[in-house]
Design an enzyme around this catalytic site. Structure first.
Site, PDB file in Angstrom:
ATOM      1  N   GLY A  74       0.825  -1.202   0.000  1.00  0.00           N
ATOM      2  CA  GLY A  74       0.000   0.000   0.000  1.00  0.00           C
ATOM      3  C   GLY A  74       0.858   1.250   0.000  1.00  0.00           C
ATOM      4  CE  LYS A  79       3.454   6.951   7.088  1.00  0.00           C
ATOM      5  NZ  LYS A  79       3.057   6.848   8.488  1.00  0.00           N
ATOM      6  CG  ASP A 209      -5.290  10.529   8.395  1.00  0.00           C
ATOM      7  OD1 ASP A 209      -6.499  10.699   8.127  1.00  0.00           O
ATOM      8  OD2 ASP A 209      -4.470  10.065   7.585  1.00  0.00           O
TER       9      ASP A 209
END
Length: 429
Positions: A74, A79, A209
């Site tokens: 992912g 990142k 987040d």
């Protein structure tokens, strides 16, 4: 060697673009970017001093260089996450997390400052912040840090890779199709994590987040895997009006304490996000009828922030106790007396399917005992028999297999099949 070359290629992708940007960005960062870098450095220094994280240990660059089977897992704004198989003696699958050079965080910075080198370093501070927090926070709900690698051929801040537990990303649509007991566990794992974060060694921590994508499942346990946007500071204030907690559909007014902080704002922010992203969808759907009033109370209390994490955790523990003990079962006339118990050899055979089954081959559900299984069998028009198997769920409840076919029963085994009396007479078992 092949795995190492694949890893190097993936970590540097897209390689040509990275080289081009690096050549364009040589030299000292512009003053505006330099100020941001200095601020990030100060913030990291203060966090490190406050965290007093233990010395770095565990796996290092040798493990990263020797990794094989590298593949994309992912990527986010900052990142890139790769999955990899570590070399012996470990040999385990891990997640390798590094700065995403083509991500939006670095790209926006380059458009603003025109200095790719400095922008990558700025993004690396987020990874370093997360590294400090992962070394400081020890809880089953925080993804485990196995080690880290600093590429010393460049500035140490320029190339950092963290080695983490590899989890499975949450898919909410798939979760809605899993048994209620499994969805309840995810919510219970989450509130246990939020309870820890509210009372962590660093103080109350907010996940700024807060999204399902920030969490993974590792061996069935929910874990937070993204901490670079976590905050260990509660909002400063002078008056109560400074303490507004606002969400897209609702807002809350909190108190400003005598020491100039918004009272419990980090805890409440986490709790309401848990309510709107997890509890609302996962808690009530197909829950046992007798437990639904307790679950509704949890939803209402967290949705209005009447409960804190302590009260919410106690409410979850109460539901868990009622469920595991079978106290939630309503007293009704016994259905089990309608069944004939037979010792049989158990054979897994494909049969009728039911909603939220633990098995893809047939209808397998969690039950408290044979009495509850009999009641379930009576409610299924196709069910003629059931077997309470030795398999257990995470609560210790057995799994019962419900079937319609009687012809494959072989008498004389060490398992007990409960066959409807009328069906047993028809088949002359």
């Amino acid at each position: 060697m092949q795995g190492s070359r694949a890893l190097a290629a993936l970590l540097g992708a897209p390689a040509l673009l990275a080289v081009a940007l690096l050549l364009c960005g040589l030299g000292r960062p512009p003053p505006s970017l330099q100020r941001e870098l200095e601020q990030r450095r100060r913030d990291l220094r203060l966090l490190s001093a406050r965290a007093r994280a233990p010395p770095a240990r565990g796996l290092g660059c040798a493990a990263v260089r020797g990794a094989t089977g590298v593949g994309w897992v992912g990527s986010g704004i900052t990142k890139l996450v790769l999955g990899a198989l570590l070399p012996p003696p470990s040999g385990q699958r891990v997640a390798l997390k590094s700065v995403h050079g083509a991500g939006r965080d670095v790209s926006r910075c380059v458009r603003r400052h025109g200095h790719p080198d400095g922008c990558r370093r700025l993004a690396t501070y987020k990874l370093l912040k997360e590294l400090v927090l992962l070394r400081s926070l020890r809880h089953p709900g925080v993804v485990k840090l196995h080690g880290q690698c600093y590429n010393r051929s460049l500035d140490p801040e320029m190339k950092v890779t963290t080695i983490l537990e590899l989890g499975t990303p949450l898919e909410m649509i798939q979760l809605l199709q899993t048994p209620w007991e499994e969805r309840f566990k995810i919510c219970l794992d989450l509130i246990q994590l939020l309870h820890y974060l509210a009372h962590s060694p660093l103080g109350s921590i907010a996940l700024l987040d807060f999204q399902p994508r920030q969490f993974v499942l590792v061996d069935g346990v929910l874990k937070v895997t993204d901490l670079d946007d976590a905050s260990i500071e509660e909002l400063p204030c002078q008056v109560d009006d400074d303490c507004k907690l606002e969400f897209p559909t609702k807002s809350f007014s909190l108190k400003c304490t005598a020491y100039g902080k918004c009272e419990g704002i980090n805890e409440k922010m986490n709790l309401f996000n848990a309510y709107r992203y997890f509890f609302t969808y996962l808690l009530p759907h197909t829950a046992p009828l007798a437990l639904q009033p307790f679950l509704k109370d949890i939803l209402n209390a967290t949705g209005e922030l009447r409960y804190g994490v302590n009260e919410t955790l106690k409410a979850f523990q109460k539901v868990l106790h009622l469920y595991k003990s079978g106290l939630y079962l309503q007293k009704k006339p016994s259905h089990l007396k309608e069944y004939v118990a037979l010792n049989v050899f158990h054979m897994d055979s494909e049969d009728y399917k039911c909603w939220l089954s633990y098995s893809n081959l047939g209808c397998m559900l969690s039950v408290h005992n044979a009495e509850e299984a009999a009641a379930i069998c009576n409610s299924h028009p196709h069910c003629q028999r059931f077997i309470v198997t030795p398999k257990k769920t995470w609560t210790g409840r057995p799994l019962a297999l419900f079937q319609s076919n009687l012809t494959d029963l072989i008498l004389g085994g060490n398992m007990v099949a409960y066959v409807k009396g009328s069906a047993a007479q028809r088949e002359s078992l």
